[in-house]
Scaffold this active site. Structure first.
Site, PDB file in Angstrom:
ATOM      1  N   LYS A  35       0.827  -1.209   0.000  1.00 10.68           N
ATOM      2  CA  LYS A  35       0.000   0.000   0.000  1.00 10.68           C
ATOM      3  C   LYS A  35       0.866   1.266   0.000  1.00 10.68           C
ATOM      4  CE  LYS A  35      -2.163  -0.759   3.853  1.00 10.68           C
ATOM      5  NZ  LYS A  35      -3.121  -0.531   4.958  1.00 10.68           N
ATOM      6  N   ARG A 130     -14.746  -1.240  10.124  1.00  9.13           N
ATOM      7  CA  ARG A 130     -14.360  -0.408   8.987  1.00  9.13           C
ATOM      8  C   ARG A 130     -15.162  -0.815   7.747  1.00  9.13           C
ATOM      9  NH1 ARG A 130      -7.981   0.221   8.226  1.00  9.13           N
ATOM     10  NH2 ARG A 130      -8.185  -1.989   7.692  1.00  9.13           N
ATOM     11  N   HIS A 159      -9.610  -8.347   9.847  1.00  8.69           N
ATOM     12  CA  HIS A 159      -8.460  -7.512  10.200  1.00  8.69           C
ATOM     13  C   HIS A 159      -8.482  -7.207  11.691  1.00  8.69           C
ATOM     14  CE1 HIS A 159      -5.129  -4.859   9.183  1.00  8.69           C
ATOM     15  NE2 HIS A 159      -5.655  -3.927   9.961  1.00  8.69           N
ATOM     16  N   ARG A 212      -0.689 -11.275   6.193  1.00  9.70           N
ATOM     17  CA  ARG A 212      -0.576 -10.051   5.391  1.00  9.70           C
ATOM     18  C   ARG A 212       0.369  -9.109   6.120  1.00  9.70           C
ATOM     19  NH1 ARG A 212      -6.044 -10.225   6.368  1.00  9.70           N
ATOM     20  NH2 ARG A 212      -5.822  -8.326   7.585  1.00  9.70           N
ATOM     21  N   TYR A 251      10.806  30.905   9.677  1.00  9.07           N
ATOM     22  CA  TYR A 251       9.517  31.591   9.696  1.00  9.07           C
ATOM     23  C   TYR A 251       9.026  31.802  11.123  1.00  9.07           C
ATOM     24  CZ  TYR A 251       8.893  30.787   4.666  1.00  9.07           C
ATOM     25  OH  TYR A 251       9.028  30.798   3.295  1.00  9.07           O
ATOM     26  N   CYS A 297      10.635  24.418   6.915  1.00  8.86           N
ATOM     27  CA  CYS A 297      10.041  25.093   5.765  1.00  8.86           C
ATOM     28  C   CYS A 297       9.484  24.056   4.782  1.00  8.86           C
ATOM     29  CB  CYS A 297      11.092  25.943   5.057  1.00  8.86           C
ATOM     30  SG  CYS A 297      11.996  27.079   6.132  1.00  8.86           S
ATOM     31  N   ASP A 299      10.590  23.386   1.840  1.00 10.57           N
ATOM     32  CA  ASP A 299      11.647  22.731   1.075  1.00 10.57           C
ATOM     33  C   ASP A 299      12.987  22.666   1.809  1.00 10.57           C
ATOM     34  OD1 ASP A 299       9.849  22.923  -1.313  1.00 10.57           O
ATOM     35  OD2 ASP A 299      10.288  25.058  -1.043  1.00 10.57           O
TER      36      ASP A 299
END
Length: 374
Positions: A35, A130, A159, A212, A251, A297, A299
């Site tokens: 996944k 679920r 599950h 799994r 920042y 930040c 990046d």
């Protein structure tokens, strides 16, 4: 090749050894869960390594993840774990994909479309709440309806909600419910599976014939095991400067240097999955902890250095000296979230026998396909 010095490293030898250990420990067939782009480590590369190590089936969350694997040449059996819109039955059959039958309503909808030859696993809800059905009557009605229209009922699964809980109370309750459903259904299945990663190493059961596993392939579980971590995250210093006492960093000016100190900048930020909550945490340079100062930040991120260091120095964000379990604990989350946050801006470097065997960089791949100068 990559042009930005922040990257994921994945030791494929360790990953495959982990899979072999999980197969040996469980004594069952192995479904490799790929996944979320292989938990952020690359769906195709992890899938191929898992199949080489003995996985008999791959599992993904959605139809698009399954189609991504098929588009990359993966022809192994693939089980989609999430709900698939019944209108996509033709795609499921064309690409030989297996899906969960999650409710009688879903079954009634999908048989309105061509389904001859479609493979499904009945999804039993034993306490996760679920998807799936908790009623043996509904599961039987689903199976009968689907088989009438040529669908192959290949398996059944549930599950665990609390496989990371040492007391096993919830697992015991769910296994009792699952066993009762199987008894009432009174039919054979090629595949019966319920054990996720933690259950595969901690909670053996006599009912299922497959496990799994996803994150355990990467050596990460809630329990002490011989599994070895195989994923690391690195960056490099791209800028180093000395600042005076009272200098603001980042920042919001949330960090003010208390004295003269050295500040290094890394080319990684929250757009890479290195979220703002890492502020105040540490990374590792040559075994020394260096704190992230100022806000992370989009990046870039700044760290406080113990002394002047050269640009290009490698920095460990996740790895042998900074385990992902520690990272997750300090972020008040779980390793799953830390891994799957890592974005495709990060190049992926795959190792075999401690040597680079492949580098994947989605942005560079697009550059090459466009035949642009590099």
């Amino acid at each position: 090749m990559f042009y930005r010095d922040s990257w994921i490293e994945l030791d494929l030898d360790r990953l495959q050894e982990n899979i072999r250990l999980l197969i040996q420990r469980s004594g069952k067939s192995f479904f490799a869960v790929i996944k979320a782009n292989g938990y952020g480590a690359g769906d195709c590369q992890i899938a191929r390594a898992a199949l080489e190590a003995g996985a008999q089936m791959l599992a993904v969350s959605s139809l698009d993840e399954a189609l991504s694997l098929r588009a990359q040449g993966i022809d192994a059996p693939i089980l989609i774990l999430g709900v698939v819109d019944p209108s996509f039955s033709d795609l499921l059959i064309r690409h030989q994909l297996t899906v969960p039958a999650v409710s009688l309503s879903w079954a009634q909808q999908i048989v309105q479309h061509p389904v001859e030859g479609l493979k499904v696993h009945l999804k039993a809800d034993t306490g996760m709440g679920r998807i799936g059905s908790s009623s043996a009557g509904e599961l039987k009605e689903m199976a009968d309806l689907l088989e009438t229209h040529g669908v192959q009922i290949e398996g059944i699964f549930t599950h665990f909600a609390c496989s990371d809980a040492a007391d096993n109370r919830m697992c015991d309750l769910q296994m009792e419910r699952f066993a009762a459903l199987l008894k009432e259904l009174n039919r054979s299945f090629r595949w019966i599976h319920c054990d996720n990663s933690d259950a595969a190493v901690h909670y053996p059961d006599s009912i299922s014939n497959a496990v799994r596993c996803g994150i355990a392939m990467f050596g990460i579980t809630s329990y002490t095991t011989p599994l070895q971590p195989c994923l690391s995250l690195y960056s490099r210093l791209v800028h180093v400067k000395q600042v005076e006492a009272g200098t603001t960093i980042g920042y919001g000016a949330t960090y003010v240097s208390p004295q003269r100190e050295w500040i290094g900048t890394l080319p990684i930020g929250y757009a890479d999955g290195w979220i703002r909550r890492h502020q105040g945490r540490c990374c590792i340079i040559d075994g020394v902890e260096c704190k992230f100062v100022g806000r992370i930040c989009m990046d870039q991120a700044m760290i406080r250095l113990p002394h002047e260091m050269p640009v290009g120095t490698r920095v460990e964000l996740i790895g042998p000296h900074m385990p992902i379990e520690r990272v997750a604990r300090e972020l008040d989350t779980i390793p799953y979230e830390v891994m799957t946050l890592l974005s495709d801006r990060l190049a992926k470097v795959y190792l075999r026998q401690n040597e680079v065997c492949e580098i994947v960089n989605p942005r560079l791949d697009r550059l090459m396909s466009a035949n642009l100068p590099r």
